[in-house]
Write an enzyme that holds these catalytic residues in place. Structure first.
Site, PDB file in Angstrom:
ATOM      1  N   SER A  96       0.988  -9.417 -18.939  1.00  0.00           N
ATOM      2  CA  SER A  96       0.407 -10.678 -19.367  1.00  0.00           C
ATOM      3  C   SER A  96      -1.100 -10.557 -19.601  1.00  0.00           C
ATOM      4  CB  SER A  96       0.766 -11.744 -18.324  1.00  0.00           C
ATOM      5  OG  SER A  96       0.517 -13.031 -18.807  1.00  0.00           O
ATOM      6  N   HIS A 121       4.294 -11.382 -23.005  1.00  0.00           N
ATOM      7  CA  HIS A 121       4.990 -12.663 -23.171  1.00  0.00           C
ATOM      8  C   HIS A 121       3.989 -13.723 -23.595  1.00  0.00           C
ATOM      9  CE1 HIS A 121       4.461 -13.600 -18.573  1.00  0.00           C
ATOM     10  NE2 HIS A 121       3.313 -13.572 -19.197  1.00  0.00           N
TER      11      HIS A 121
END
EC number: 3.4.21.92
Length: 194
Positions: A96, A121
């Site tokens: 992330s 993501h």
């Protein structure tokens, strides 16, 4: 507290300072754990201090589950801002906002250890309150997602539509898969490989 306990505490302090001094001398920074404002302040301060000390290369070791995107942005931007070249070494997991920091350097200076895992993501947010405030936050998250996907596409060489599709949900990559994807240039097994 007895004398033995006091001696143990006294011994710990110089070791910490000695370790910090050795890390500064070796021009190494560790980004371990969640990305937050406190970590961003520490890492950005270290980057500026190392840049002021010399133009020699800096190594950043990243092992992070991600965290606050704007804190990751500040580290990402500072890496690009300073004069010394920065090498990224992924270890553990680079996820992330940690992946955002990791791609701040050109691909040829992005390395990882063999068991590193990567997670890409879309950003998430938790908001509550009035419907109009929730709508504003949703628009901001969408803009952030588009910006992060453009950064990731530029860093990996992947088409933006592929990044959009891959990051729609959690997208995990092994070290080898990350190399094929364009996140990593080389998988290293020792400091001599850097």
């Amino acid at each position: 507290m007895n004398d033995e306990d006091q001696d143990d505490k006294t011994k710990e302090l110089p070791l910490g300072k000695e370790t910090e001094a050795n890390l500064f001398k070796s021009r190494s920074i560790f980004i371990y754990g969640p990305i937050n404002q406190e970590l961003a302040q520490k890492v950005c301060s270290q980057l500026v201090a190392l840049a002021a000390a010399s133009d020699e290369d800096i190594r950043i070791y990243v092992n992070s589950p991600g965290g606050h995107v704007e804190s990751g942005d500040s580290i990402h931007d500072m890496i690009k801002f300073i004069k010394p070249k920065v090498w990224m070494i992924g270890t553990g997991w680079v996820a992330s906002a940690g992946a955002l920091i990791y791609v701040a350097t050109p691909k040829e200076r992005r390395l990882c250890l063999p068991n590193t895992r990567f997670l890409l993501h879309q950003p998430s947010g938790g908001t509550r309150g009035m419907a109009s405030d929730i709508e504003i936050q949703a628009r901001e998250i969408i803009k952030m997602n588009e910006r992060l996907n453009r950064i990731m596409a530029a860093a990996t060489g992947q088409p933006l539509d592929k990044i959009d599709k891959d990051t729609d949900r959690d997208y995990w990559l092994s070290a080898e898969e990350a190399k094929d994807y364009g996140l990593v240039s080389r998988i290293v097994t020792s400091q001599a490989d850097i």
